[in-house]
Enzyme design. Structure first.
Site, PDB file in Angstrom:
ATOM      1  N   ILE A  61      -2.485   1.536  -8.669  1.00 17.68           N
ATOM      2  CA  ILE A  61      -3.254   0.329  -8.972  1.00 17.68           C
ATOM      3  C   ILE A  61      -2.623  -0.741  -8.086  1.00 17.68           C
ATOM      4  O   ILE A  61      -1.395  -0.888  -8.047  1.00 17.68           O
ATOM      5  CB  ILE A  61      -3.195  -0.028 -10.481  1.00 17.68           C
ATOM      6  CG1 ILE A  61      -3.893  -1.357 -10.789  1.00 17.68           C
ATOM      7  CG2 ILE A  61      -1.775  -0.063 -11.020  1.00 17.68           C
ATOM      8  CD1 ILE A  61      -4.053  -1.640 -12.307  1.00 17.68           C
ATOM      9  N   SER A  62      -3.451  -1.453  -7.325  1.00 15.63           N
ATOM     10  CA  SER A  62      -2.913  -2.414  -6.361  1.00 15.63           C
ATOM     11  C   SER A  62      -2.126  -3.518  -7.060  1.00 15.63           C
ATOM     12  O   SER A  62      -2.355  -3.838  -8.232  1.00 15.63           O
ATOM     13  CB  SER A  62      -4.050  -3.052  -5.560  1.00 15.63           C
ATOM     14  OG  SER A  62      -4.788  -2.081  -4.860  1.00 15.63           O
ATOM     15  N   GLN A  63      -1.251  -4.134  -6.280  1.00 20.12           N
ATOM     16  CA  GLN A  63      -0.488  -5.292  -6.749  1.00 20.12           C
ATOM     17  C   GLN A  63      -1.466  -6.439  -7.068  1.00 20.12           C
ATOM     18  O   GLN A  63      -2.406  -6.669  -6.301  1.00 20.12           O
ATOM     19  CB  GLN A  63       0.449  -5.685  -5.602  1.00 20.12           C
ATOM     20  CG  GLN A  63       1.388  -6.795  -5.917  1.00 20.12           C
ATOM     21  CD  GLN A  63       2.286  -7.102  -4.731  1.00 20.12           C
ATOM     22  OE1 GLN A  63       2.402  -6.307  -3.788  1.00 20.12           O
ATOM     23  NE2 GLN A  63       2.914  -8.250  -4.768  1.00 20.12           N
TER      24      GLN A  63
END
Ligand code: SAH
Length: 221
Positions: free
Chosen positions: A69-71
């Site tokens: 899950i992206s930052q």
């Protein structure tokens, strides 16, 4: 399955989200609508309960099928670049956890999102929280192909590292549309924003440095 059961969003989570939004502001995110969307979405729902207490740190996390899950900063940055308007039709490549899709949906857009990993696509299909977003349509497929039958799109966002700008996705962008894509290899990528002019020509901006998982060709069963 764990992902299908509603979870709690309590005052502690809400407080942590406010702090996260402050961190994003301090890092230069200015679009208040984007910040409000991040403040309203319980990011801990997207992560394994084991990560619950650190879900609001500004960092990427592992999810199913070896993906991430992206930052939050990256999600906010890409979303801000897209200049989302209500009812924009958006193509997202790399559904992953669907967090980015929910941020886009929260801004009132119609999201068409593609994931190439069947296991991840199926996992997200069980996710209770997505019932809140009938404006998200999910597809299992190869993002390099886009979705020709739903094109053209107002905006295109790629959330995996593209070795080159996928030509079919540029074709599927409306005149006046915006595409945001991290371009590079596994040593790092430059965020790029493409704006398609009314005459069909494309203007490119090269922005900051990022690290994403690779955008791979073909589907994975
Ligand atoms: N937007 C996601 C970030 C996911 S990481 C989120 O908010 O959680 C990138 C995702 O892109 C991974 O799930 C990976 O499987 C997917 N991906 C990589 N190449 C792809 C392709 N060609 N088509 C569709 N999805 C792809």
């Amino acid at each position: 399955m764990l992902h299908s059961k509603p979870r709690e969003d309590n005052y502690l989570h809400k407080g942590l989200r406010k702090q996260l939004v402050q961190v994003l502001r301090d890092k230069g995110i200015r679009d208040e609508r984007v910040l409000a969307a991040i403040e309203s979405i319980p990011r801990h729902f997207f992560l394994d309960p084991a990560f619950e207490r650190i879900a609001y740190e500004d960092r990427a996390f592992p999810i199913a099928a070896n993906q991430t899950i992206s930052q939050p900063y990256t999600v906010a940055y890409q979303t801000q670049l897209l200049e989302i308007k209500k009812f924009d039709k958006i193509l997202e490549i790399g559904t992953g956890s669907a967090y980015q899709a929910c941020v886009l949906a929260e801004l009132g857009s119609m999201v068409y999102t593609i994931e190439r990993q069947k296991a991840l696509y199926d996992f997200v299909g069980q996710f209770f929280f997505l019932k809140n977003y009938p404006n998200i349509k999910r597809f299992y497929g190869d993002g390099y192909e886009g979705l020709p039958s739903f094109a053209p799109f107002d905006k295109v966002i790629i959330t995996a590292a593209a070795p080159f700008i996928p030509p079919k996705l540029v074709e599927q962008l409306k005149p006046g549309g915006i595409m945001v894509v991290p371009v590079g290899d596994d040593s790092g990528q430059k965020m790029m924003r493409l704006t398609k002019k009314p005459d069909g020509s494309v203007q490119e901006e090269v922005l900051g440095d990022f690290i994403f998982v690779p955008m791979l060709e073909g589907k994975n069963k």
